[in-house]
Write an enzyme that holds these catalytic residues in place. Sequence first.
Site, PDB file in Angstrom:
ATOM      1  N   LYS A 138       0.843  -1.201   0.000  1.00  0.00           N
ATOM      2  CA  LYS A 138       0.000   0.000   0.000  1.00  0.00           C
ATOM      3  C   LYS A 138       0.873   1.243   0.000  1.00  0.00           C
ATOM      4  O   LYS A 138       1.973   1.236   0.544  1.00  0.00           O
ATOM      5  CB  LYS A 138      -0.920   0.020   1.225  1.00  0.00           C
ATOM      6  CG  LYS A 138      -1.964  -1.104   1.241  1.00  0.00           C
ATOM      7  CD  LYS A 138      -2.954  -0.941   2.391  1.00  0.00           C
ATOM      8  CE  LYS A 138      -4.049  -1.997   2.296  1.00  0.00           C
ATOM      9  NZ  LYS A 138      -5.077  -1.839   3.354  1.00  0.00           N
ATOM     10  N   GLY A 144      -8.323   4.514  -0.034  1.00  0.00           N
ATOM     11  CA  GLY A 144      -9.451   4.170  -0.901  1.00  0.00           C
ATOM     12  C   GLY A 144      -9.065   3.192  -1.992  1.00  0.00           C
ATOM     13  O   GLY A 144      -9.693   3.152  -3.041  1.00  0.00           O
ATOM     14  N   LYS A 181      -0.557  -8.096   5.343  1.00  0.00           N
ATOM     15  CA  LYS A 181      -1.091  -9.376   4.880  1.00  0.00           C
ATOM     16  C   LYS A 181      -2.375  -9.083   4.126  1.00  0.00           C
ATOM     17  O   LYS A 181      -3.169  -8.247   4.533  1.00  0.00           O
ATOM     18  CB  LYS A 181      -1.376 -10.298   6.074  1.00  0.00           C
ATOM     19  CG  LYS A 181      -1.900 -11.650   5.610  1.00  0.00           C
ATOM     20  CD  LYS A 181      -1.881 -12.691   6.726  1.00  0.00           C
ATOM     21  CE  LYS A 181      -2.362 -14.044   6.201  1.00  0.00           C
ATOM     22  NZ  LYS A 181      -1.467 -14.602   5.160  1.00  0.00           N
ATOM     23  N   GLU A 255     -12.340   2.841   9.047  1.00  0.00           N
ATOM     24  CA  GLU A 255     -12.546   1.650   8.206  1.00  0.00           C
ATOM     25  C   GLU A 255     -11.805   0.461   8.789  1.00  0.00           C
ATOM     26  O   GLU A 255     -10.627   0.563   9.117  1.00  0.00           O
ATOM     27  CB  GLU A 255     -11.948   1.883   6.804  1.00  0.00           C
ATOM     28  CG  GLU A 255     -12.717   2.786   5.901  1.00  0.00           C
ATOM     29  CD  GLU A 255     -12.049   2.870   4.529  1.00  0.00           C
ATOM     30  OE1 GLU A 255     -11.075   2.127   4.245  1.00  0.00           O
ATOM     31  OE2 GLU A 255     -12.500   3.702   3.734  1.00  0.00           O
ATOM     32  N   ARG A 272     -13.822  12.929   6.726  1.00  0.00           N
ATOM     33  CA  ARG A 272     -14.900  13.737   6.149  1.00  0.00           C
ATOM     34  C   ARG A 272     -16.220  13.026   6.417  1.00  0.00           C
ATOM     35  O   ARG A 272     -16.240  11.885   6.849  1.00  0.00           O
ATOM     36  CB  ARG A 272     -14.719  13.838   4.627  1.00  0.00           C
ATOM     37  CG  ARG A 272     -14.751  12.465   3.979  1.00  0.00           C
ATOM     38  CD  ARG A 272     -14.726  12.481   2.466  1.00  0.00           C
ATOM     39  NE  ARG A 272     -15.067  11.182   1.924  1.00  0.00           N
ATOM     40  CZ  ARG A 272     -14.255  10.137   1.841  1.00  0.00           C
ATOM     41  NH1 ARG A 272     -13.018  10.235   2.288  1.00  0.00           N
ATOM     42  NH2 ARG A 272     -14.671   8.990   1.338  1.00  0.00           N
ATOM     43  N   VAL A 275     -20.193   9.678   1.544  1.00  0.00           N
ATOM     44  CA  VAL A 275     -21.363   9.519   0.668  1.00  0.00           C
ATOM     45  C   VAL A 275     -22.462   8.709   1.368  1.00  0.00           C
ATOM     46  O   VAL A 275     -23.635   9.065   1.323  1.00  0.00           O
ATOM     47  CB  VAL A 275     -20.938   8.818  -0.645  1.00  0.00           C
ATOM     48  CG1 VAL A 275     -22.150   8.345  -1.433  1.00  0.00           C
ATOM     49  CG2 VAL A 275     -20.073   9.739  -1.495  1.00  0.00           C
TER      50      VAL A 275
END
Length: 429
Positions: A138, A144, A181, A255, A272, A275
């Site tokens: 990453k 995202g 992982k 998340e 933020r 949606v």
Amino acid sequence: CHQLGMKAVAVYSKVDQESLHVKLADEAYCIGSAQAQKSYLHIPSLLAVAKASGADAVYPGYGFLAENATFARAVNNAGLVFIGPSPEAIENMGDKAIARKTMHQAGVAIVPGTENLITDEQEAKFIAEKIGYPVLIKAAAGGGGKGMRVVHGSSELVKALRQAAAEAERSFGNSGIYLEKYLTVARHIEIQIMADNFGNVVYLGERDCSTQRRHQKLLEEAPSPVMDARTRKAMGEAAVRAAKAANYSGAGTVEFIVDDEKNFYFMEMNTRIQVEHPVTEAVTGTDLVETQFLVASNQSLPWKQKDIKIKGWAIECRINAEDIKNNFMPCPGKITRYKAPEGEGIRVDSAVYAGYTVSPFYDSMIAKLIVWAPDRKKAIVRMEQALADFKIEGIKTTIDLQKKLLDSKVFRDGEMHTSYLEKHLEEII
Ligand code: MV4
């Protein structure tokens, strides 16, 4: 704004003059051309409008500059209130490697992986062997799903690390990468939190966002079909620790990736309103946007943790102007007919109407359809009826896709996981 007795000032680019937000605002200012760099992302123009209109505060919504620390800082320095967290909180959560470390130190479980950014290929190889393949590279500046790369075995690792770092440098101007992982059969479950300026933080339950295609969410629901009261409390309390560790204020989302044994691991924090926030509003009976405004005006949270109760079931379907049969290509054009569903338990958040021309310049999402019902089965039925009643003509939309997703066995059984649609979307559409 109007609900709170405030006046609303809108900004728009040249192609958005006919947008609904312009019509609904008390005043509206054109800030430049269609190209976002010259309008919605142009900080000096935004500040000039804020000054000229005599605004007290700036609401960034969920697009463009909503997670931009430079913008938040510029707003604050201009003597205005940025309706959101501090620039420092945005900055620290924006670097996904810093966020990972902060969460680990706060006692929030993180996916097994590297502790720091990768500087030594041999060390990375050693860690990858230890945690086991597949691993996921990453980008620190990603998020995202941007800049992620799966590696299946040690023979691919070094090449993948070099490519990932180069790509991160090109895309974000930051070559920092780290390893985790890769959990293949897992769920994307996120916790909504709200914090005030006095250190109070509450969690408002979870949203299950496992129904995604290429990291674009298609449909979200609350609660999650796999959640139980004990796990919800554990995840909620972890999210609150995360927010406190970040000195957080306002609405935020933590998340998690959740495996099939309900082990949960921090992935990232979105600084933020998102949606999909209406599904949380529907099952908690709150108004998250109103609360953002209250918090920004230095009021304390209107609820304690014990006041937050999850009631019933909510689902959101994103309605995008896209051609599903043509690889989800954006499909701008003139809407010749628009009839939104209405009735008990149905909410439509939209910016379009009959006669409106969807421009090719911005995101293709044109409406969000949210339903609430006492349980999941009834919510699915209500959503099916609402989708059948949603009439949009003149452009192609994701309405038919949403009908098929709702009808799929995997969704009905509550068994959608994050990699499912990558493999099986063709069978559904
Ligand atoms: C993961 C993951 C599995 N394992 N990290 C995607 C968005 C960003 N927030 C992080 N994401 C993921 N990170 C580990 N270690 C799964 C996702 C993920 C995902 C991955 C592939 C295809 C679809 C996905 C949907 C949601 C999350």
